[in-house]
Scaffold this motif. Structure first.
Motif, PDB file in Angstrom:
ATOM      1  N   ILE A 114       1.010  -1.197   0.143  1.00 16.14           N
ATOM      2  CA  ILE A 114       0.313   0.204   0.023  1.00 16.14           C
ATOM      3  C   ILE A 114       1.160   1.283   0.304  1.00 16.14           C
ATOM      4  O   ILE A 114       1.719   1.619   0.795  1.00 16.14           O
ATOM      5  N   ASP A 115       0.572   2.495  -0.371  1.00 14.97           N
ATOM      6  CA  ASP A 115       1.707   3.380  -1.277  1.00 14.97           C
ATOM      7  C   ASP A 115       1.063   4.468   0.097  1.00 14.97           C
ATOM      8  O   ASP A 115      -0.423   3.782  -0.170  1.00 14.97           O
ATOM      9  N   LYS A 116       1.043   5.419  -0.015  1.00 12.33           N
ATOM     10  CA  LYS A 116       0.734   6.579   0.578  1.00 12.33           C
ATOM     11  C   LYS A 116      -0.630   7.303   0.036  1.00 12.33           C
ATOM     12  O   LYS A 116      -0.959   7.539   0.715  1.00 12.33           O
ATOM     13  N   LYS A 117      -0.472   7.278  -0.672  1.00 14.24           N
ATOM     14  CA  LYS A 117      -2.218   8.200  -1.496  1.00 14.24           C
ATOM     15  C   LYS A 117      -2.836   6.412  -1.487  1.00 14.24           C
ATOM     16  O   LYS A 117      -4.246   7.271  -1.014  1.00 14.24           O
ATOM     17  N   GLY A 118      -2.602   5.372  -1.508  1.00 12.45           N
ATOM     18  CA  GLY A 118      -3.916   4.313  -1.104  1.00 12.45           C
ATOM     19  C   GLY A 118      -3.855   4.033  -0.061  1.00 12.45           C
ATOM     20  O   GLY A 118      -5.041   3.714   0.079  1.00 12.45           O
ATOM     21  N   ILE A 119      -3.247   4.706   1.224  1.00  9.23           N
ATOM     22  CA  ILE A 119      -3.392   4.384   2.619  1.00  9.23           C
ATOM     23  C   ILE A 119      -4.943   4.980   2.637  1.00  9.23           C
ATOM     24  O   ILE A 119      -5.163   4.093   3.538  1.00  9.23           O
ATOM     25  N   ALA A 120      -5.430   6.260   2.459  1.00 13.18           N
ATOM     26  CA  ALA A 120      -6.508   7.063   2.791  1.00 13.18           C
ATOM     27  C   ALA A 120      -7.717   6.055   2.761  1.00 13.18           C
ATOM     28  O   ALA A 120      -8.360   6.119   2.740  1.00 13.18           O
ATOM     29  N   LEU A 121      -7.092   5.237   1.444  1.00 15.60           N
ATOM     30  CA  LEU A 121      -8.665   4.350   1.234  1.00 15.60           C
ATOM     31  C   LEU A 121      -9.362   3.646   2.186  1.00 15.60           C
ATOM     32  O   LEU A 121      -9.674   3.067   1.963  1.00 15.60           O
ATOM     33  N   TYR A 122      -8.072   2.855   2.806  1.00 16.64           N
ATOM     34  CA  TYR A 122      -8.190   1.461   3.644  1.00 16.64           C
ATOM     35  C   TYR A 122      -7.508   2.604   5.288  1.00 16.64           C
ATOM     36  O   TYR A 122      -8.322   1.287   5.854  1.00 16.64           O
ATOM     37  N   GLY A 123      -6.868   3.412   5.950  1.00 15.29           N
ATOM     38  CA  GLY A 123      -7.306   3.307   6.800  1.00 15.29           C
ATOM     39  C   GLY A 123      -8.331   5.281   6.973  1.00 15.29           C
ATOM     40  O   GLY A 123      -8.005   5.328   6.219  1.00 15.29           O
ATOM     41  N   ARG A 124      -7.256   5.442   8.964  1.00 12.15           N
ATOM     42  CA  ARG A 124      -7.503   6.589   8.934  1.00 12.15           C
ATOM     43  C   ARG A 124      -6.413   7.018   9.176  1.00 12.15           C
ATOM     44  O   ARG A 124      -5.674   6.589  10.085  1.00 12.15           O
ATOM     45  N   PRO A 125      -6.520   8.725   8.983  1.00 11.88           N
ATOM     46  CA  PRO A 125      -5.375   9.148  10.185  1.00 11.88           C
ATOM     47  C   PRO A 125      -5.228   8.872  11.714  1.00 11.88           C
ATOM     48  O   PRO A 125      -6.593   9.615  11.971  1.00 11.88           O
ATOM     49  N   LEU A 126      -4.181   9.176  11.594  1.00 11.26           N
ATOM     50  CA  LEU A 126      -4.259   8.571  13.518  1.00 11.26           C
ATOM     51  C   LEU A 126      -5.229   9.872  14.229  1.00 11.26           C
ATOM     52  O   LEU A 126      -6.046   9.892  14.983  1.00 11.26           O
ATOM     53  N   GLU A 127      -4.868  10.996  13.602  1.00  6.66           N
ATOM     54  CA  GLU A 127      -5.030  12.417  14.600  1.00  6.66           C
ATOM     55  C   GLU A 127      -7.057  12.459  13.962  1.00  6.66           C
ATOM     56  O   GLU A 127      -7.400  12.569  14.973  1.00  6.66           O
ATOM     57  N   GLY A 128      -7.765  12.073  12.539  1.00  5.37           N
ATOM     58  CA  GLY A 128      -9.205  11.903  13.262  1.00  5.37           C
ATOM     59  C   GLY A 128     -10.044  10.353  13.659  1.00  5.37           C
ATOM     60  O   GLY A 128     -10.052  10.972  14.896  1.00  5.37           O
ATOM     61  N   TRP A 129      -8.632   9.364  13.792  1.00  3.81           N
ATOM     62  CA  TRP A 129      -9.028   8.635  15.164  1.00  3.81           C
ATOM     63  C   TRP A 129      -9.632   9.192  16.090  1.00  3.81           C
ATOM     64  O   TRP A 129     -10.090   8.473  16.966  1.00  3.81           O
ATOM     65  N   LEU A 130      -8.646   9.905  17.090  1.00  2.00           N
ATOM     66  CA  LEU A 130      -8.743  10.548  18.025  1.00  2.00           C
ATOM     67  C   LEU A 130      -9.478  11.267  18.415  1.00  2.00           C
ATOM     68  O   LEU A 130     -10.244  11.275  19.626  1.00  2.00           O
ATOM     69  N   GLU A 131      -9.690  12.153  17.197  1.00  2.00           N
ATOM     70  CA  GLU A 131     -10.603  13.358  17.641  1.00  2.00           C
ATOM     71  C   GLU A 131     -12.136  12.698  17.380  1.00  2.00           C
ATOM     72  O   GLU A 131     -13.045  12.387  18.463  1.00  2.00           O
ATOM     73  N   ASP A 132     -12.890  11.240  16.681  1.00  2.00           N
ATOM     74  CA  ASP A 132     -13.642  10.872  16.831  1.00  2.00           C
ATOM     75  C   ASP A 132     -13.780   9.703  17.733  1.00  2.00           C
ATOM     76  O   ASP A 132     -14.586  10.197  18.937  1.00  2.00           O
ATOM     77  N   PHE A 133     -13.134   9.304  18.325  1.00  2.00           N
ATOM     78  CA  PHE A 133     -12.999   8.809  19.826  1.00  2.00           C
ATOM     79  C   PHE A 133     -12.816   9.800  20.491  1.00  2.00           C
ATOM     80  O   PHE A 133     -14.242   9.248  22.230  1.00  2.00           O
ATOM     81  N   GLU A 134     -13.083  10.968  21.512  1.00  2.69           N
ATOM     82  CA  GLU A 134     -12.558  11.383  21.946  1.00  2.69           C
ATOM     83  C   GLU A 134     -14.125  12.458  21.757  1.00  2.69           C
ATOM     84  O   GLU A 134     -15.181  12.122  22.825  1.00  2.69           O
TER      85      GLU A 134
END
Length: 146
Positions: A114-134
């Motif tokens: 998975i390259d840097k561009k493709g990772i956005a299709l399969y994962g979430r940025p850490l910052e976004g995950w932490l914000e949603d968790f909070e």
């Protein structure tokens, strides 16, 4: 700096980041016996298993996921916990969380990396995950959701 040192530094940073956000975090550091993950984190009754992967280049090779890691993440989920995740750091500190089952699905479909561009299709940025968790947990504490 060696790959092992980069990986250890990333694990330490990731554990510290989760801890700063109120998680109880434990790092597994028994490398000689091939531990199946890097850390476990818990908050508000939810427990997460993470394996940290630091990439020196602009892609993550799925072959870096070892069988013992797959087995541990499967069992962790089957015993009533959250699904395991991979924390993948690309150059420029671009960090994404990818659900273990998503990673397995794309690996079984024959993807090798998975390259840097493709990772956005399969994962979430850490910052976004932490914000949603909070936000989710603030609402649970207020009784807005169960």
């Amino acid at each position: 700096m060696s790959n092992k040192k980069n990986g250890s530094d990333f694990e330490s940073w990731f554990a510290g980041t989760l801890s700063e956000k109120g998680f109880w975090v434990h790092r597994f550091q028994d490398n000689k016996n091939g531990q199946p993950c890097d850390l476990i984190a818990a908050q508000d009754g939810e427990t997460y298993l993470f394996d940290c992967k630091s990439c020196e280049k602009d892609s993550f090779r799925l072959s870096r996921i070892e069988e013992n890691q797959r087995n541990a993440m499967e069992l962790f989920y089957k015993t009533g916990n959250r699904r395991g995740m991979f924390a993948i750091r690309f150059p420029e500190n671009l960090i994404y969380l990818v659900d273990y089952q998503v990673m397995e699905s794309i690996r079984k479909r024959g993807m090798k990396r998975i390259d840097k561009k493709g990772i956005a299709l399969y994962g979430r940025p850490l910052e976004g995950w932490l914000e949603d968790f909070e936000i989710l947990h603030q609402n649970r504490r207020r009784g807005c959701i169960s």
